[in-house]
Motif scaffolding. Structure first.
Motif, PDB file in Angstrom:
ATOM      1  N   ALA A  97      14.973 103.344  -1.304  1.00 60.96           N
ATOM      2  CA  ALA A  97      15.234 102.849  -0.042  1.00 60.96           C
ATOM      3  C   ALA A  97      15.772 101.544   0.257  1.00 60.96           C
ATOM      4  CB  ALA A  97      13.799 102.678   0.782  1.00 60.96           C
ATOM      5  N   LEU A  98      15.422 100.666  -0.721  1.00 63.54           N
ATOM      6  CA  LEU A  98      15.928  99.289  -0.908  1.00 63.54           C
ATOM      7  C   LEU A  98      17.384  99.281  -1.127  1.00 63.54           C
ATOM      8  CD1 LEU A  98      15.138  96.238  -0.979  1.00 63.54           C
ATOM      9  CD2 LEU A  98      14.902  96.341  -3.433  1.00 63.54           C
ATOM     10  N   TYR A  99      17.962  99.906  -1.936  1.00 63.65           N
ATOM     11  CA  TYR A  99      19.341  99.977  -2.299  1.00 63.65           C
ATOM     12  C   TYR A  99      20.292 100.514  -1.017  1.00 63.65           C
ATOM     13  CZ  TYR A  99      18.021  99.719  -7.470  1.00 63.65           C
ATOM     14  OH  TYR A  99      17.804  99.026  -8.476  1.00 63.65           O
ATOM     15  N   VAL A 100      19.610 101.779  -0.295  1.00 61.04           N
ATOM     16  CA  VAL A 100      20.406 102.019   0.855  1.00 61.04           C
ATOM     17  C   VAL A 100      20.433 101.013   1.930  1.00 61.04           C
ATOM     18  CG1 VAL A 100      20.310 103.782   2.660  1.00 61.04           C
ATOM     19  CG2 VAL A 100      20.005 104.302   0.201  1.00 61.04           C
ATOM     20  N   ALA A 101      19.321 100.390   2.039  1.00 57.94           N
ATOM     21  CA  ALA A 101      19.312  99.378   2.915  1.00 57.94           C
ATOM     22  C   ALA A 101      20.120  98.127   2.833  1.00 57.94           C
ATOM     23  CB  ALA A 101      17.840  98.954   3.347  1.00 57.94           C
ATOM     24  N   ARG A 102      20.026  97.906   1.555  1.00 64.17           N
ATOM     25  CA  ARG A 102      21.061  96.686   1.057  1.00 64.17           C
ATOM     26  C   ARG A 102      22.664  97.108   1.299  1.00 64.17           C
ATOM     27  NH1 ARG A 102      19.922  95.267  -4.743  1.00 64.17           N
ATOM     28  NH2 ARG A 102      17.970  94.768  -3.851  1.00 64.17           N
ATOM     29  N   ASP A 103      22.864  98.268   1.154  1.00 63.52           N
ATOM     30  CA  ASP A 103      24.371  98.667   1.458  1.00 63.52           C
ATOM     31  C   ASP A 103      24.621  98.616   2.735  1.00 63.52           C
ATOM     32  OD1 ASP A 103      25.177  99.260  -1.282  1.00 63.52           O
ATOM     33  OD2 ASP A 103      25.169 101.476  -1.073  1.00 63.52           O
ATOM     34  N   MET A 104      23.606  98.977   3.723  1.00 65.11           N
ATOM     35  CA  MET A 104      23.736  99.283   5.106  1.00 65.11           C
ATOM     36  C   MET A 104      23.934  97.727   5.707  1.00 65.11           C
ATOM     37  SD  MET A 104      24.276 102.350   5.833  1.00 65.11           S
ATOM     38  CE  MET A 104      24.430 102.149   7.573  1.00 65.11           C
ATOM     39  N   SER A 105      22.956  96.623   5.149  1.00 65.26           N
ATOM     40  CA  SER A 105      23.089  95.536   5.740  1.00 65.26           C
ATOM     41  C   SER A 105      24.264  94.347   5.020  1.00 65.26           C
ATOM     42  CB  SER A 105      21.948  94.830   5.571  1.00 65.26           C
ATOM     43  OG  SER A 105      21.586  94.612   4.348  1.00 65.26           O
ATOM     44  N   LEU A 123      25.155 108.601   0.188  1.00 63.01           N
ATOM     45  CA  LEU A 123      23.757 108.995   0.187  1.00 63.01           C
ATOM     46  C   LEU A 123      23.452 109.717  -1.049  1.00 63.01           C
ATOM     47  CD1 LEU A 123      22.558 109.643   3.610  1.00 63.01           C
ATOM     48  CD2 LEU A 123      22.117 107.560   2.472  1.00 63.01           C
ATOM     49  N   THR A 124      24.404 110.810  -1.223  1.00 60.89           N
ATOM     50  CA  THR A 124      24.169 111.801  -2.544  1.00 60.89           C
ATOM     51  C   THR A 124      24.435 110.853  -3.809  1.00 60.89           C
ATOM     52  OG1 THR A 124      25.382 113.433  -1.315  1.00 60.89           O
ATOM     53  CG2 THR A 124      25.151 113.676  -3.515  1.00 60.89           C
ATOM     54  N   GLY A 125      25.173 109.799  -3.902  1.00 61.10           N
ATOM     55  CA  GLY A 125      25.211 109.245  -4.943  1.00 61.10           C
ATOM     56  C   GLY A 125      23.837 108.276  -5.281  1.00 61.10           C
ATOM     57  N   HIS A 126      23.245 107.701  -4.264  1.00 58.16           N
ATOM     58  CA  HIS A 126      22.035 106.765  -4.416  1.00 58.16           C
ATOM     59  C   HIS A 126      20.757 108.115  -4.950  1.00 58.16           C
ATOM     60  CE1 HIS A 126      23.030 102.972  -3.145  1.00 58.16           C
ATOM     61  NE2 HIS A 126      23.402 103.368  -1.903  1.00 58.16           N
TER      62      HIS A 126
END
Length: 275
Positions: A97-105, A123-126
């Motif tokens: 969740a942290l990595y995805v949110a960091r990518d989005m921001s 998303l699949t990569g994460h």
């Protein structure tokens, strides 16, 4: 004197420059982002270490501090390890969740939008990288459990069944954490929202039998996804009766994956403007 020269004819535009760039194949795009996420994981060794150390510390705490009171026979470690495995999976998946949110921001998604690749590849990569990380962390936790007295009775088929159930649960909760990372407004918020899910094992049969809980809490423990998953893993490893826990565990995990994948894809299209 000013000399005016006639401009020459414009260079013709080649037809291949007008055609849109083809998208990368699905496997190619996914492989690129899996490698990217795994590289980030190796660089963020502290997060991986904490995902291993916290469950190990909890296992040692419950085994040596509370275990004597909960099970004077000394066999409490055999009971508690399946729950600790799911705690390990939860701690490891929460970083997604942290990595995805960091990518989005951070704006990196805007760069990806200009590339000819599938939106879902990010998303699949994460998710795949998180599953790999968590399986490695789970193996370490089981190894430490064996050192402190865990003695599973499973044969090869039992181990394969337990590993399959653990991997399916990790995949389900990782997809859910990835969707939470997309829904959150910032990495800090994503970390806070995901932390709520880490309490589910405490409201299950992870540490004490369900029948020892208060009546109102028994209903919650019996009707949430973690309890049947734990009982299924416990049955594979320790030979306890599985009854219908296996079907409930499978159904819960598949339902979570389907919902989280749909929710995550919808959020990604909405926030990143991809189709």
């Amino acid at each position: 004197m000013t000399v005016i020269t006639a401009a020459g004819p414009a260079a013709p535009v080649r037809s291949d420059e007008l055609r849109p760039r083809p998208r990368l194949g699905a496997l190619t795009a996914e492989a690129v982002f899996i490698r990217r996420s795994l590289t980030h994981s190796l660089r963020d060794g502290e997060a991986l270490l904490m995902a291993i150390m916290l469950p190990v510390m909890l296992m040692l705490l419950f085994t040596f501090v509370f275990g004597g009171a909960l099970d004077p026979s000394g066999g409490y470690v055999d009971y508690v390890v399946p729950g600790i495995i799911l705690l390990c999976a939860g701690f490891g998946a929460s970083s997604t969740a942290l990595y995805v949110a960091r990518d989005m921001s951070s704006g990196v998604i805007d760069r990806f939008r200009t590339m000819p690749l599938h939106a879902g590849a990010v998303l699949t990569g994460h998710v795949v990288a998180s599953v790999v990380r968590n399986l490695l962390a789970t193996a370490v936790v089981i190894g430490v459990a064996v050192l402190v007295g865990f003695r599973p009775t499973a044969d090869l088929a039992g181990w394969l069944g337990a590993i399959g159930m653990i991997a399916l649960y990790i995949l389900a909760i990782t997809w859910l954490f990835a969707a939470i990372g997309l829904a959150a407004g910032s990495p800090d918020a994503a970390s806070g929202y995901g932390f709520i899910l880490l309490f589910l094992p405490y409201l299950s049969s992870a540490f004490v039998p369900v029948e020892t809980l208060p009546e109102w809490l028994q209903w919650i423990a019996e009707n949430q996804p973690v309890t049947p998953v734990i009982e299924t893993i416990r049955s594979f490893l320790m030979g306890t009766p599985m009854e219908d826990s296996g079907w409930w565990a499978l159904g819960w995990c598949l339902a979570i994956i389907a919902f989280a994948a749909w929710w995550g894809a919808w959020l990604f299209r909405r926030k990143a403007g991809r189709r």
